[in-house]
Design an enzyme around this catalytic site. Structure first.
Site, short mmCIF file in Angstrom:
data_model
loop_
_atom_site.label_atom_id
_atom_site.label_comp_id
_atom_site.label_asym_id
_atom_site.label_seq_id
_atom_site.Cartn_x
_atom_site.Cartn_y
_atom_site.Cartn_z
NE ARG A 152 -3.71 -2.36 -0.07
CZ ARG A 152 -3.62 -3.68 -0.31
NH1 ARG A 152 -2.45 -4.24 -0.63
NH2 ARG A 152 -4.69 -4.44 -0.26
CE LYS A 198 6.17 3.91 30.85
NZ LYS A 198 5.76 5.31 30.89
CB CYS A 238 3.26 14.39 31.98
SG CYS A 238 3.53 15.62 30.70
CB CYS A 283 19.57 29.73 16.22
SG CYS A 283 18.16 28.64 15.95
#
Ligand SMILES: [Zn+2]
Length: 262
Positions: free
Chosen positions: A20, A92, A198, A256
């Site tokens: 696909r 995990k 969280c 940056c």
């Protein structure tokens, strides 16, 4: 780890598995081989990392490194869809490896039980063609951003809370902005209080799927060189509207500026 010696073609089984994708002009056999040769690193195997890893593995990313130092708890199962009840108490990263291996046996999986920080990042992200930040800590986000910016590794970061999600892509080509241009560190440092961790905030489960899957989609587009310019998309789980904004570099961004000097 990454096997750059993999043949530049697909096997017959891979042609069937990825058929696909092969039908799509945006991927085709050339694109699928690019994915097969790619090494993607996912930082965090939780709510965002779970869907992102599922789709990256199913899509045929040749080498997947995924990093997490946590163990699976009952409260994770509400949204961290890689894990099942028999995984409680397991690492995990290790449990994710088992699940992903049962999904796709044509790819290389490299789980890391560890934490990304200034000491480990160069080792953990070595050889990455693209990095997904699926972490839940501002500190980790800035470390990842700085490393990817300095080494020009495309970065896709995601975040979700309540019914609001964000997904950000930085291709680090030319004058690309970075995560710190969007979220200056001095502002965010004041925001990361224990109350906002969280672990104690709510998030609607499918929102993680929407944002994590978008991270996987953007990573694939970056690998196929079909990435949009660096941008941030805000998704509202209440209205289902998504607002995408192109980003420009902040001339005052220290990250940056440091990279320019380097
Ligand atoms: Zn910046």
């Amino acid at each position: 780890m990454l096997d750059r010696s993999q043949p530049l073609t697909l096997t017959d089984k891979e042609r069937i598995r990825y058929s696909r994708h092969l039908f799509l002009p945006e991927v085709g056999e050339t694109g699928q081989v690019l994915l097969k040769r790619a090494h993607v690193v996912v930082v965090g195997c939780g709510g965002l990392g779970s869907p992102a890893l599922f789709y990256l593995a199913a899509s045929g990313i040749g080498t997947l490194t995924f990093i997490d130092d946590d163990e699976i708890e009952l409260s994770n199962l509400q949204r961290q869809i890689l894990y099942k009840i028999n995984h409680l108490g397991q690492s995990k990263a290790k449990a994710a490896e088992k699940v992903l291996a049962s999904l796709n046996n044509h790819i290389t999986l490299a789980p890391i039980v560890g934490k990304v920080n200034n000491d480990t990042i160069a080792r953990y992200l070595q050889g990455a063609d693209c990095v997904l930040d699926c972490s839940d800590s501002f500190t980790t986000r800035y470390v990842i951003n700085r490393y990817c910016q300095a080494n020009r590794i495309p970065l896709v970061a995601g975040a979700a809370q309540g019914l609001q999600g964000q997904v950000m892509a930085f291709d680090f080509r030319g004058d690309s902005p970075c995560y710190e241009c969007l979220f200056p560190q001095d502002l965010s440092a004041n925001n990361e209080t224990p109350a906002q961790n969280c672990d104690t905030l709510g998030v609607l489960s499918p929102l993680l799927g929407i944002i994590g899957a978008q991270q996987a989609l953007l990573a694939i587009k970056l690998l196929l060189k079909q990435a949009p310019l660096s941008h941030v998309a805000f998704f509202d789980g209440m209205t289902l509207l998504q607002n995408t904004i192109s980003l420009k570099r902040d001339s005052d961004c220290p990250c940056c500026a440091a990279s320019k000097k380097g």
